[in-house]
Design an enzyme around this catalytic site. Structure first.
Site, short mmCIF file in Angstrom:
data_model
loop_
_atom_site.label_atom_id
_atom_site.label_comp_id
_atom_site.label_asym_id
_atom_site.label_seq_id
_atom_site.Cartn_x
_atom_site.Cartn_y
_atom_site.Cartn_z
N ASP A 115 0.88 -1.16 0.00
CA ASP A 115 0.00 0.00 0.00
C ASP A 115 0.92 1.22 0.00
O ASP A 115 1.55 1.52 1.01
CB ASP A 115 -0.89 0.00 1.25
CG ASP A 115 -1.91 1.14 1.23
OD1 ASP A 115 -1.95 1.88 0.22
OD2 ASP A 115 -2.66 1.29 2.20
N THR A 150 -2.16 -1.11 -3.74
CA THR A 150 -3.49 -0.57 -3.37
C THR A 150 -3.44 0.93 -3.15
O THR A 150 -3.72 1.41 -2.06
CB THR A 150 -4.01 -1.26 -2.09
OG1 THR A 150 -3.05 -1.03 -1.03
CG2 THR A 150 -4.18 -2.75 -2.27
N ASN A 152 -4.67 4.89 -3.40
CA ASN A 152 -5.90 5.62 -3.65
C ASN A 152 -5.70 6.42 -4.96
O ASN A 152 -4.62 6.34 -5.57
CB ASN A 152 -6.29 6.52 -2.47
CG ASN A 152 -5.19 7.52 -2.10
OD1 ASN A 152 -4.45 8.01 -2.96
ND2 ASN A 152 -5.06 7.83 -0.82
N GLU A 155 -2.64 8.78 -4.96
CA GLU A 155 -1.36 8.05 -5.00
C GLU A 155 -1.09 7.45 -6.37
O GLU A 155 0.04 7.45 -6.86
CB GLU A 155 -1.35 6.97 -3.90
CG GLU A 155 -1.27 7.59 -2.50
CD GLU A 155 -1.82 6.70 -1.39
OE1 GLU A 155 -1.60 7.04 -0.21
OE2 GLU A 155 -2.48 5.67 -1.68
N THR A 188 -8.15 2.13 -4.42
CA THR A 188 -9.07 1.82 -3.31
C THR A 188 -10.17 2.85 -3.12
O THR A 188 -11.23 2.54 -2.58
CB THR A 188 -8.29 1.69 -2.00
OG1 THR A 188 -7.51 2.90 -1.82
CG2 THR A 188 -7.33 0.51 -2.06
N ASP A 229 -20.22 8.29 6.72
CA ASP A 229 -19.94 9.66 7.09
C ASP A 229 -19.12 9.76 8.38
O ASP A 229 -19.65 10.07 9.44
CB ASP A 229 -21.26 10.44 7.24
CG ASP A 229 -20.99 11.91 7.55
OD1 ASP A 229 -19.94 12.42 7.10
OD2 ASP A 229 -21.81 12.54 8.25
N ASP A 237 -5.13 -0.08 5.90
CA ASP A 237 -4.32 -1.21 6.39
C ASP A 237 -5.16 -2.49 6.44
O ASP A 237 -4.70 -3.57 6.07
CB ASP A 237 -3.76 -0.90 7.78
CG ASP A 237 -3.03 0.44 7.81
OD1 ASP A 237 -2.35 0.77 6.83
OD2 ASP A 237 -3.17 1.18 8.81
#
Length: 314
Positions: A115, A150, A152, A155, A188, A229, A237
């Protein structure tokens, strides 16, 4: 459900005394799903850094090397998986790469799940929360030896130097990431508009495998999950650890692996928010301590998640 033969993971991540991030978020799910987990704690903090106060120690690259040497001297440095997450230090990250490369020489089937934690978008604007000099190390050294990554959306954009505005661009970015090394890429979270509407978050997955005759085949999926929310810590992780487990159990079916991972995730988050709100009381915002993931309470959901989020094959 157990892996047939013993399956061993080396997880190099943060440790907190209280709460669930890093190794504390990854170890329990992996053990519940039948994996042996050997943990190296890259830091040992009292709690995650989202609290008002935190104290603790940081492991440096020499100390990481020393721990690995101990395993090596006893000839117990045999692994099927390596899992890494948040790191702040370039020399530590470079040492991780050395260890992964050495372990891959011993076991050519070793799978490295990374990650590449560098930053995120808040209100549309991306910002890095690790030192900028980690980006070239991730891009040039880490991602090329990784098998599953993984990131986002932010990234993924950093690693490829490409911005994502549409799903088509996201798929192109995932292809660029495949070209850098990893067979499996899961973005992700993203700020793409979900077909199901504004209250859903889009994740995208891509699995590229080389068939026996040398031709490449890519499976691509979209997962839309309900937005929750609240700001949770440790979710990335937990996600990476469960994705490791479910891709192991469904090696050529990223769709099922992602459905199980994201569904389990939803069960944990829903249980956490419900419990946090009850603790905070009517009209009060839950604090960091109340929003710690309800990991132990979610054992059954982690072990055998009811599929509440379906993936679409693109």
């Amino acid at each position: 459900m157990e892996p047939e033969r013993e399956c061993r993971v080396l997880s190099i991540q943060s440790h907190v005394v209280r709460g669930y991030v890093g190794n504390k978020a990854a170890t329990f799910p992996l053990q519940v799903l039948g994996f042996e987990v050997d943990t190296v704690n890259s830091v040992q903090f009292s709690n995650h850094t989202g609290y008002a106060h935190w104290k603790g120690q940081v492991l440096n690259s020499d100390e990481l090397h020393e721990l690995y040497e101990g395993l090596k001297l006893n000839k117990v440095n045999q692994y099927d998986y390596v899992l890494t997450g948040y790191t702040r230090d370039t020399s530590f990250l470079a040492m991780v790469v050395d260890i992964v490369q050495e372990l891959k020489q011993q076991n050519s089937n070793l799978v490295y799940v990374c990650d590449p934690v560098m930053g995120d978008k808040r209100n549309g604007e991306g910002s890095m929360y690790v030192p900028k000099d980690l980006l070239p190390v991730y891009r040039d050294k880490v991602v090329p030896v990784a098998d599953i990554i993984t990131p986002n959306q932010f990234e993924a954009e950093l690693l490829t130097g490409r911005k994502i505005h549409t799903e088509k661009e996201a798929l192109e970015v995932m292809d660029m990431l495949h070209a850098m090394g990893p067979e499996t890429v899961v973005i992700t979270s993203s700020d793409l508009l979900a077909p199901l509407g504004n209250n859903y978050l889009i994740a995208l997955g891509s699995h590229r495998k080389t068939k026996a005759d040398g031709t490449k085949m890519t499976q691509r999926i979209r997962v839309e999950s309900p937005k929750v929310d609240a700001v949770f810590v440790g979710t990335g992780d937990l996600f990476a650890a469960m994705l490791l487990a479910w891709t192991h159990k469904h090696p050529n079916n990223l769709k099922v692996a992602c459905e199980k991972t994201v569904s389990a995730m939803q069960h944990v988050l829903q249980r956490t928010i419900k419990s946090a709100k009850a603790q905070a009381g009517e009209g009060n915002k839950p604090d960091s301590a109340q929003l710690e993931l309800r990991m132990v309470q979610s054992k059954k959901d982690i072990e055998n998640p009811e599929i509440i989020v379906k993936a679409t094959v693109l």
